[in-house]
Design a protein around this motif. Structure first.
Motif, mmCIF file in Angstrom:
data_model
loop_
_atom_site.group_PDB
_atom_site.id
_atom_site.type_symbol
_atom_site.label_atom_id
_atom_site.label_comp_id
_atom_site.label_asym_id
_atom_site.label_seq_id
_atom_site.Cartn_x
_atom_site.Cartn_y
_atom_site.Cartn_z
ATOM 1 N N TRP A 35 0.748 -4.446 -4.127
ATOM 2 C CA TRP A 35 -0.205 -5.551 -4.028
ATOM 3 C C TRP A 35 -1.589 -5.025 -3.641
ATOM 4 C CZ3 TRP A 35 0.893 -10.477 -5.398
ATOM 5 C CH2 TRP A 35 2.234 -10.874 -5.441
ATOM 6 N N TYR A 36 -2.617 -5.637 -4.249
ATOM 7 C CA TYR A 36 -4.001 -5.255 -3.986
ATOM 8 C C TYR A 36 -4.821 -6.496 -3.676
ATOM 9 C CZ TYR A 36 -2.441 -1.087 -6.451
ATOM 10 O OH TYR A 36 -1.726 0.029 -6.848
ATOM 11 N N GLN A 37 -5.867 -6.285 -2.883
ATOM 12 C CA GLN A 37 -6.855 -7.311 -2.598
ATOM 13 C C GLN A 37 -8.186 -6.864 -3.182
ATOM 14 O OE1 GLN A 37 -8.842 -7.246 1.324
ATOM 15 N NE2 GLN A 37 -8.085 -9.328 1.635
ATOM 16 N N GLN A 38 -8.847 -7.748 -3.922
ATOM 17 C CA GLN A 38 -10.164 -7.426 -4.454
ATOM 18 C C GLN A 38 -11.162 -8.494 -4.029
ATOM 19 O OE1 GLN A 38 -10.773 -7.407 -8.763
ATOM 20 N NE2 GLN A 38 -12.289 -5.773 -8.578
ATOM 21 N N PRO A 44 -10.569 -2.905 -5.987
ATOM 22 C CA PRO A 44 -9.315 -3.317 -5.349
ATOM 23 C C PRO A 44 -8.934 -2.396 -4.181
ATOM 24 C CG PRO A 44 -9.107 -3.391 -7.727
ATOM 25 C CD PRO A 44 -10.401 -2.686 -7.429
ATOM 26 N N LYS A 45 -8.227 -2.978 -3.231
ATOM 27 C CA LYS A 45 -7.759 -2.257 -2.053
ATOM 28 C C LYS A 45 -6.256 -2.438 -1.940
ATOM 29 C CE LYS A 45 -7.919 -2.726 3.005
ATOM 30 N NZ LYS A 45 -8.466 -3.542 4.115
ATOM 31 N N LEU A 46 -5.532 -1.340 -1.772
ATOM 32 C CA LEU A 46 -4.069 -1.391 -1.653
ATOM 33 C C LEU A 46 -3.665 -2.081 -0.356
ATOM 34 C CD1 LEU A 46 -1.317 -0.437 -2.854
ATOM 35 C CD2 LEU A 46 -1.619 1.656 -1.504
ATOM 36 N N LEU A 47 -2.825 -3.103 -0.471
ATOM 37 C CA LEU A 47 -2.354 -3.852 0.696
ATOM 38 C C LEU A 47 -0.910 -3.524 1.060
ATOM 39 C CD1 LEU A 47 -3.490 -7.552 0.059
ATOM 40 C CD2 LEU A 47 -4.507 -5.898 1.665
ATOM 41 N N SER A 52 7.335 -3.930 -0.049
ATOM 42 C CA SER A 52 7.330 -4.397 1.333
ATOM 43 C C SER A 52 6.781 -3.405 2.344
ATOM 44 C CB SER A 52 8.755 -4.782 1.740
ATOM 45 O OG SER A 52 9.601 -3.651 1.651
ATOM 46 N N GLN A 53 6.359 -2.235 1.879
ATOM 47 C CA GLN A 53 5.904 -1.216 2.822
ATOM 48 C C GLN A 53 4.441 -1.409 3.170
ATOM 49 O OE1 GLN A 53 7.051 2.783 1.756
ATOM 50 N NE2 GLN A 53 9.052 2.113 1.018
ATOM 51 N N SER A 54 4.163 -1.463 4.444
ATOM 52 C CA SER A 54 2.803 -1.709 4.905
ATOM 53 C C SER A 54 1.941 -0.463 4.749
ATOM 54 C CB SER A 54 2.803 -2.174 6.358
ATOM 55 O OG SER A 54 3.420 -1.205 7.176
ATOM 56 N N SER A 56 -1.352 1.733 6.249
ATOM 57 C CA SER A 56 -2.120 1.974 7.466
ATOM 58 C C SER A 56 -3.514 1.355 7.359
ATOM 59 C CB SER A 56 -2.242 3.482 7.700
ATOM 60 O OG SER A 56 -3.072 3.744 8.803
ATOM 61 N N GLY A 57 -3.885 0.617 8.390
ATOM 62 C CA GLY A 57 -5.210 0.004 8.424
ATOM 63 C C GLY A 57 -5.257 -1.405 7.873
ATOM 64 N N VAL A 58 -4.199 -1.842 7.208
ATOM 65 C CA VAL A 58 -4.146 -3.208 6.686
ATOM 66 C C VAL A 58 -3.614 -4.137 7.785
ATOM 67 C CG1 VAL A 58 -3.055 -4.742 4.995
ATOM 68 C CG2 VAL A 58 -3.833 -2.457 4.306
ATOM 69 N N PRO A 59 -4.288 -5.260 8.034
ATOM 70 C CA PRO A 59 -3.840 -6.168 9.107
ATOM 71 C C PRO A 59 -2.374 -6.583 8.950
ATOM 72 C CG PRO A 59 -6.021 -6.799 8.353
ATOM 73 C CD PRO A 59 -5.544 -5.722 7.419
ATOM 74 N N SER A 60 -1.717 -6.743 10.066
ATOM 75 C CA SER A 60 -0.278 -7.045 10.055
ATOM 76 C C SER A 60 0.039 -8.435 9.520
ATOM 77 C CB SER A 60 0.293 -6.892 11.463
ATOM 78 O OG SER A 60 -0.375 -7.759 12.367
ATOM 79 N N ARG A 61 -0.965 -9.270 9.348
ATOM 80 C CA ARG A 61 -0.693 -10.613 8.789
ATOM 81 C C ARG A 61 -0.307 -10.547 7.302
ATOM 82 N NH1 ARG A 61 -6.173 -10.310 9.610
ATOM 83 N NH2 ARG A 61 -7.546 -10.608 7.786
#
Lengths: 107, 119
Positions: A35-38, A44-47, A52-54, A56-61
């Motif tokens: 999943w990415y956020q743009q 785009p930024k990898l989320l 399901s793997q988080s 590093s640096g992406v908020p836990s929400r």
């Protein structure tokens, strides 16, 4: 070619709301779904990686779930800064493909 | 911190060849764990994967563009490049370079470069 279909295409949400975006694959892709956020005007930024793997640096929400053909991105307690387009991406088979995107508007 | 930067002409005439370069800094392109890819985004639309290249020069392409796409790597310059031939207005897009991690996800992206196909 594996087709990824996201739902919804657009959602208008209020801060602190919980948001769920789904991504359905036309055939099984295991956990090779990312999943990415743009945000507007940005790349785009990898989320989330591998469903399901988080990252590093992406908020836990931000969290992801699913396997096979059905996947979900969940944003708990939405913040104003989460206004963006969200894309799923499969790397299970060539060619790599993306979902059509889900645009989140913050009310 | 790894950084990628696209460069190339912002305008290309129909039927000509689009040429872009991605310069990698803060890390080496000579990685056995990564591929280096190109993705584009037409105005107001979603993302399309074009292809990628390994440091050895091995390439993978999107079949929808395969006959028009060339991707190459210049390890001595820490760069990789995209060439797209016989362009039309449909190739107008924001072009991104990015790094594929071993599993295929794209963990670092360039800021993108806008290319317009117009006479």
């Amino acid at each position: 070619e594996i087709v990824l279909t996201q739902s919804p295409d657009f959602q208008s949400v209020t801060p602190k709301e919980k948001v769920t975006i789904t991504c359905r694959a036309s055939q099984s892709i295991g956990s090779s779904l990312h999943w990415y956020q743009q945000k507007a005007g940005q790349s785009p930024k990898l989320l989330i990686e591998y469903a399901s793997q988080s990252i590093s640096g992406v908020p836990s929400r931000f969290s992801g779930s699913g396997s096979g053909t059905d996947f979900t991105l969940t944003i708990n307690s939405l913040e104003v800064e989460d206004a963006a387009a969200y894309y799923c991406h499969q790397s299970s088979s060539l060619p790599h493909t993306f979902g059509q995107g889900t645009k989140l508007e913050i009310k | 911190q790894l950084q990628l930067q696209e460069s190339g002409p912002g305008f290309v005439k129909p039927s000509e060849t689009l040429s872009l370069t991605c310069t990698v800094s803060g890390g080496s392109i000579n990685s056995s764990s990564h591929y280096w890819g190109w993705i584009r985004q037409p105005p107001g639309r979603g993302l399309e994967w074009l292809g990628n290249v390994f440091y050895s020069g091995r390439t993978l392409f999107n079949p929808s563009l395969k006959s028009r796409v060339t991707i190459s790597v210049a390890t001595s310059k820490n760069q990789f490049s995209l060439k797209l031939s016989s362009v039309t207005a449909a190739d107008t897009a924001l072009y991104f370079c990015a790094r594929h991690d071993s599993g295929g996800h794209l963990d670092y992206w360039g800021q993108g470069t806008r290319v317009t196909v117009s006479s």
